[in-house]
Design a protein around this motif. Sequence first.
Motif, PDB file in Angstrom:
ATOM      1  N   THR A 236       0.875  -1.090  -0.101  1.00 20.28           N
ATOM      2  CA  THR A 236       0.159  -0.151   0.143  1.00 20.28           C
ATOM      3  C   THR A 236       0.890   1.265   0.113  1.00 20.28           C
ATOM      4  N   ILE A 237       1.870   1.357   1.090  1.00 23.10           N
ATOM      5  CA  ILE A 237       2.551   2.754   1.054  1.00 23.10           C
ATOM      6  C   ILE A 237       3.894   2.426   0.625  1.00 23.10           C
ATOM      7  N   PRO A 238       4.581   3.047  -0.357  1.00 22.29           N
ATOM      8  CA  PRO A 238       5.879   2.949  -0.488  1.00 22.29           C
ATOM      9  C   PRO A 238       6.845   3.711   0.174  1.00 22.29           C
ATOM     10  N   HIS A 239       8.010   3.429   0.046  1.00 19.58           N
ATOM     11  CA  HIS A 239       9.091   4.181   0.012  1.00 19.58           C
ATOM     12  C   HIS A 239       9.403   4.963  -1.202  1.00 19.58           C
ATOM     13  N   PHE A 240       9.060   6.152  -1.469  1.00 19.02           N
ATOM     14  CA  PHE A 240       8.691   7.017  -2.775  1.00 19.02           C
ATOM     15  C   PHE A 240       9.813   7.287  -3.472  1.00 19.02           C
ATOM     16  N   GLU A 241      11.083   6.614  -3.174  1.00 15.03           N
ATOM     17  CA  GLU A 241      12.137   6.777  -4.247  1.00 15.03           C
ATOM     18  C   GLU A 241      11.902   5.826  -5.615  1.00 15.03           C
ATOM     19  N   LYS A 242      12.302   6.574  -6.660  1.00 15.70           N
ATOM     20  CA  LYS A 242      12.078   5.497  -7.913  1.00 15.70           C
ATOM     21  C   LYS A 242      13.563   5.172  -8.565  1.00 15.70           C
ATOM     22  N   MET A 243      13.938   4.193  -8.457  1.00 19.12           N
ATOM     23  CA  MET A 243      15.173   3.415  -8.891  1.00 19.12           C
ATOM     24  C   MET A 243      15.209   3.201 -10.373  1.00 19.12           C
ATOM     25  N   LEU A 244      16.201   3.695 -11.113  1.00 24.79           N
ATOM     26  CA  LEU A 244      16.313   3.006 -12.751  1.00 24.79           C
ATOM     27  C   LEU A 244      16.320   1.536 -12.685  1.00 24.79           C
TER      28      LEU A 244
ATOM     29  N   ALA B 138      18.006   7.975 -10.501  1.00 28.19           N
ATOM     30  CA  ALA B 138      16.856   7.749  -9.358  1.00 28.19           C
ATOM     31  C   ALA B 138      16.032   9.298  -9.440  1.00 28.19           C
ATOM     32  N   LEU B 139      14.920   9.208  -8.924  1.00 33.59           N
ATOM     33  CA  LEU B 139      14.165  10.106  -8.287  1.00 33.59           C
ATOM     34  C   LEU B 139      14.165  10.019  -6.824  1.00 33.59           C
ATOM     35  N   ASP B 140      14.409  11.138  -6.052  1.00 29.91           N
ATOM     36  CA  ASP B 140      14.472  11.194  -4.752  1.00 29.91           C
ATOM     37  C   ASP B 140      13.063  10.930  -4.079  1.00 29.91           C
ATOM     38  N   ALA B 141      12.900  10.327  -2.856  1.00 32.24           N
ATOM     39  CA  ALA B 141      11.381  10.156  -2.352  1.00 32.24           C
ATOM     40  C   ALA B 141      10.800  11.352  -1.606  1.00 32.24           C
ATOM     41  N   ASP B 142      11.996  12.513  -1.367  1.00 35.34           N
ATOM     42  CA  ASP B 142      11.565  13.523  -0.666  1.00 35.34           C
ATOM     43  C   ASP B 142      11.094  14.756  -1.599  1.00 35.34           C
ATOM     44  N   SER B 143      10.273  15.717  -1.158  1.00 33.74           N
ATOM     45  CA  SER B 143      10.230  17.118  -1.869  1.00 33.74           C
ATOM     46  C   SER B 143       9.667  18.172  -0.759  1.00 33.74           C
TER      47      SER B 143
ATOM     48  N   GLN C  24       2.664  20.784 -11.640  1.00 33.95           N
ATOM     49  CA  GLN C  24       2.669  22.473 -10.953  1.00 33.95           C
ATOM     50  C   GLN C  24       3.341  22.290  -9.338  1.00 33.95           C
ATOM     51  N   ARG C  25       3.639  20.901  -8.706  1.00 35.72           N
ATOM     52  CA  ARG C  25       4.116  20.812  -7.483  1.00 35.72           C
ATOM     53  C   ARG C  25       5.802  20.975  -7.556  1.00 35.72           C
ATOM     54  N   VAL C  26       6.297  21.026  -6.423  1.00 37.15           N
ATOM     55  CA  VAL C  26       7.608  20.984  -6.473  1.00 37.15           C
ATOM     56  C   VAL C  26       8.135  19.626  -6.726  1.00 37.15           C
ATOM     57  N   ARG C  27       9.012  19.289  -7.619  1.00 41.61           N
ATOM     58  CA  ARG C  27       9.432  17.894  -7.909  1.00 41.61           C
ATOM     59  C   ARG C  27      10.427  17.335  -6.985  1.00 41.61           C
ATOM     60  N   PRO C  28      10.280  16.070  -6.787  1.00 42.50           N
ATOM     61  CA  PRO C  28      11.563  15.417  -6.079  1.00 42.50           C
ATOM     62  C   PRO C  28      12.874  15.590  -6.840  1.00 42.50           C
TER      63      PRO C  28
END
Length: 583
Positions: free
Chosen positions: A135-143, A214-219, A302-306
């Motif tokens: 259900t709830i991920p660690h929001f980092e996306k790895m290549l 990668a994309l970070d989990a945080d923003s 329109q949000r601040v991206r990770p």
Amino acid sequence: QRVREYFDTHRDELRLQNDRLREWMAHAGTAPGDEIPNADDATALAAQRIATRFDPENGGTRGAPKFPHAGELQLLIECAIEPHSRPIREENQIAPTVQECMAMATLTLRTMAARGLQDHLGGGFFRYCVDAAWTIPHFEKMLYDNAQMLPLFARAARANKLDDDARAARANKMDNGARATHAFDDPACAQAARGIFAWLTREMTASNGAFFGALDADSEGQEGKFYLWTREELCAILDEAEFAAIEAGYGLEGAPNYESRGWHLVKARTFDQIAQAMGRPPGEVQRLLNAARLKLFDARTQRVRPATDDKILVAWNALMISGLVRAARALGNPEMLAAAGRALSALREGAWLGDALYANVVADARVRIPGFLDDHAFLLDALIESLQDRWDDHDLAWAMMLADALLEKFEDKEHGGFFFSAIEHATPLQNPKGFMDEALPSGNGVAARALLRLGHLLGETRWLDAAERALRAAGSALRQYPDACAAMLRALEEFHSPRTQVVIRCTEAEVADWRETLEDALRTHGIDREQIDVFLIPPAARSLPGVLAQRKHRKGGIAYVCSGMICRAPIHSPHELAEALRG
């Protein structure tokens, strides 16, 4: 202060301890070559262990956190496609049946695609989920995660119907008359594969065609903030009908699922279930959901991206190139092939310098890192896949140099297998030689399998012998914990049962007829395209190395079909090739 005091008063003792530790580490993982295990036994044990810890409700491994183990999923799919013997194993457990392997893979892929591991608006998969229900991920996306997931979902999406003769032939090989298809023909899996590619091209592709890491989990200092929604935000963006569809489709009727302050979108109902809840036709529900997702995606931009980790790493890029080519074959997607070709060109320009491979693509030569085992092995595998899409003499020469580099720079000459680092890395303490998969497939497993494939294609025994030595070195690991060695296990299976390789020499005008007939034959006779190599080589490729030099072109085209070093007589028509593959 106490550490310093101990160091000052026990210096001789510590030096002796250090010497012993260094000596032990120098010999760790370098046991003498072992016997090569039986592939059926190792595969059956691996499948049985995966089944023992399988979560029958959510897929994947029981408990939390939940990681997407791509190697295990690949193993289950291939067990379903090509059944193995089912000997009794630990605690009187029996290896799972064909249907059970397919069911485990199906449930896991569909659940990961439906729940919180996937970004349902922007595509792509997160690193892992913190709960047992995905259900709830660690929001980092790895290549590298998405590179491994892409071909799995594409393979699951490809319909491959078997004719009656093919079904009967397969039934004779399977336990209890089980039937296997080569894919699940699953629209959700196709959508997941397309979502990965959309995310890759939109957010992860550099100007040179290579891929970011990668994309970070945080923003804005908060994990997941970019991906979460409140009811107020949703109502402000969507009209009443669209909100009702999103609310029903993603289960927003209850309390927010992320720390009681927002929703991370998780599919809760099918189109039919939403339609019943809303009292609307399924087609209209689908239209509403599509429109709502587009509005939400636009609002999210329109949000601040990770932050993007914009390192371009060769091993991770090579994994994605290989995944793109395999996914493109399954889905018939030329855009994926084009993206793979651009990335491969970027690696040639930015990482292959002076006939040496570097691990990173950077402009500043001072911070280039010499390539490790994974860089060489994964890129060799990617080139073998790419050559099946578009033959290029230069890419073949590149693959041969990489294969030679594996033997020259990384092979353990005494015990077999491949070290992670080369001499030029000056690795302190221990240079590991791992056979188990971790977040990435085992470099030893990928190297051994790639050397087998290229060695059989060219008839080069040096590479075949190196692959055999690696499997010998991994013998103990493959017997004790084959479920942790999925990449190595694939190499083991192809050592005992070499892949069928089809070399077709034909002109550009003849390619379409040969390729179409080949695809029809595979589909009709129930042959999985992932289990054979097909190289279409134009007549202009004249200075071919090894046994390829003997594969001459003939007017109208000609095909050569081999398994390992055993080859059929040359085949002179697409129809003959179809019959040969049937056999």
